[in-house]
Design a protein around this motif. Structure first.
Motif, short mmCIF file in Angstrom:
data_model
loop_
_atom_site.label_atom_id
_atom_site.label_comp_id
_atom_site.label_asym_id
_atom_site.label_seq_id
_atom_site.Cartn_x
_atom_site.Cartn_y
_atom_site.Cartn_z
N MET A 1 33.73 48.97 56.24
CA MET A 1 32.42 49.75 55.81
C MET A 1 31.34 49.56 57.10
SD MET A 1 30.67 51.64 53.95
CE MET A 1 29.26 51.89 53.82
N ASN A 2 31.03 50.54 57.72
CA ASN A 2 30.00 50.54 58.70
C ASN A 2 28.78 50.78 57.92
OD1 ASN A 2 28.38 51.32 60.67
ND2 ASN A 2 29.93 52.39 61.99
N GLU A 3 27.68 49.97 58.25
CA GLU A 3 26.46 50.01 57.70
C GLU A 3 25.76 51.23 57.85
OE1 GLU A 3 25.26 47.80 55.25
OE2 GLU A 3 27.35 47.01 55.14
N LYS A 4 25.98 51.73 59.01
CA LYS A 4 25.33 53.25 59.48
C LYS A 4 25.41 54.19 58.14
CE LYS A 4 25.41 52.45 64.61
NZ LYS A 4 23.81 52.19 64.64
N PHE A 5 26.43 53.90 57.39
CA PHE A 5 26.66 55.06 56.51
C PHE A 5 25.21 55.20 55.59
CE2 PHE A 5 27.59 55.85 51.64
CZ PHE A 5 27.79 56.78 51.84
N PHE A 6 24.65 54.01 55.44
CA PHE A 6 23.23 54.04 54.67
C PHE A 6 22.11 54.63 55.49
CE2 PHE A 6 25.80 50.54 52.60
CZ PHE A 6 26.08 51.20 51.46
N ASP A 7 22.23 54.93 56.78
CA ASP A 7 21.14 55.54 57.49
C ASP A 7 21.42 57.24 57.41
OD1 ASP A 7 20.58 53.30 58.63
OD2 ASP A 7 21.68 53.45 60.46
N LEU A 8 22.55 57.53 56.75
CA LEU A 8 22.60 59.04 56.40
C LEU A 8 21.57 59.35 55.62
CD1 LEU A 8 26.44 59.43 56.43
CD2 LEU A 8 25.18 60.02 58.26
N SER A 9 21.56 60.77 55.09
CA SER A 9 20.57 61.19 54.18
C SER A 9 21.28 60.86 52.75
CB SER A 9 20.24 62.70 54.30
OG SER A 9 21.48 63.53 53.96
N ARG A 10 20.38 60.86 51.72
CA ARG A 10 21.00 60.36 50.36
C ARG A 10 22.02 61.71 49.96
NH1 ARG A 10 21.40 56.06 47.48
NH2 ARG A 10 22.83 56.69 45.75
N GLU A 11 21.40 62.76 50.23
CA GLU A 11 22.28 63.90 49.93
C GLU A 11 23.72 63.78 50.58
OE1 GLU A 11 24.45 67.63 50.62
OE2 GLU A 11 23.46 66.55 52.21
N LYS A 12 23.63 63.53 51.79
CA LYS A 12 25.07 63.24 52.58
C LYS A 12 25.89 62.24 52.14
CE LYS A 12 27.28 64.22 57.08
NZ LYS A 12 26.98 64.54 58.42
N GLN A 13 25.04 61.07 51.59
CA GLN A 13 25.85 59.70 51.22
C GLN A 13 26.60 60.20 49.67
OE1 GLN A 13 23.52 56.11 50.80
NE2 GLN A 13 22.25 56.74 52.52
N ASP A 14 25.71 61.01 49.14
CA ASP A 14 26.35 61.24 47.66
C ASP A 14 27.43 62.40 47.72
OD1 ASP A 14 24.74 59.60 46.15
OD2 ASP A 14 23.15 61.16 45.66
N ARG A 15 27.27 63.19 48.65
CA ARG A 15 28.05 64.34 48.91
C ARG A 15 29.73 63.63 49.27
NH1 ARG A 15 28.80 67.91 53.21
NH2 ARG A 15 26.91 67.18 53.89
N MET A 16 29.70 62.27 50.25
CA MET A 16 30.85 61.68 50.74
C MET A 16 31.46 61.04 49.38
SD MET A 16 29.51 60.92 54.58
CE MET A 16 31.27 60.14 55.00
N ILE A 17 30.55 60.33 48.70
CA ILE A 17 30.80 59.46 47.65
C ILE A 17 31.45 60.36 46.43
CG2 ILE A 17 30.08 58.05 45.58
CD1 ILE A 17 27.76 56.82 47.69
#
Length: 201
Positions: A1-17
């Motif tokens: 898991m790359n911690e840079k994932f959490f640098d993404l916008s909340r919208e993009k994080q939720d879309r991927m999840i």
């Protein structure tokens, strides 16, 4: 898991999840396709694996995320001083329908993950799964249906309600029903079962 994932916008994080949750919930780990995930999300496969490394990494991350998210939401709603079983189920259902707004497949995913037999991921989610499932079990263990004296009937009522609520969530996803109506339907079933118990020995 790359911690840079959490640098993404909340919208993009939720879309991927949500993309991962949908595919894993529908297919289980073994038959889930990362191609379907990236297609659902609309990003490149290379970027997907840049953040998660592998299908296994995706699965372990989303399980841990979902278990913690659900437990956090439960902690804000559950009133543990209320010991009535129907009230506790109502509170849990309220929590799950609120979670459903942001992550429609989360509940289905957690249910399916509880049956996961693929050793490559089952071992890695074991700790998170035990914490989550123990918390749910404890929330229900400390309540009872006081109006019914027969233990077997109490357990049958609980099982009927559990199956009904799971079915409502599945149907709601298929028909894209909004969270408020999902909660209202579940609440109606809880009240129906509660009323029925008043006439049982």
């Amino acid at each position: 898991m790359n911690e840079k994932f959490f640098d993404l916008s909340r919208e993009k994080q939720d879309r991927m999840i949500n993309g991962a949750l949908e595919i894993f919930a529908k297919n289980g780990y073994r038959h889930a396709s990362t191609d379907d995930m990236v297609k659902a999300v609309g990003i490149s496969k290379g970027l997907w694996f840049h953040y998660f490394g592998s299908k296994e990494g995706i699965y372990v991350f989303v399980y841990d995320y979902c278990a913690k998210y659900m437990l956090l939401e439960l902690s804000t709603i559950i009133d543990e001083t209320r010991k009535d079983y129907f009230e506790r189920i109502r509170q849990i259902a309220l929590t799950k329908t609120r979670v459903y707004r942001n992550y429609p497949y989360l509940e289905m995913f957690l249910d399916r993950a509880a049956q996961e037999t693929e050793e490559t991921v089952a071992a890695q989610i074991a700790e998170s799964r035990q914490i989550y499932e123990t918390r749910i079990e404890n929330l229900l263990r400390t309540t009872e249906i006081e109006s019914v004296s027969d233990k077997m009937r109490r357990e049958q009522i609980k099982k009927i309600l559990d199956y009904s609520i799971k079915g409502i969530f599945i149907e709601s996803i298929q028909q894209k029903i909004d969270s408020e109506n999902v909660y209202r339907e579940i609440q109606a079933y809880i009240e129906l079962m509660k009323d029925m118990t008043q006439n049982l020995p």
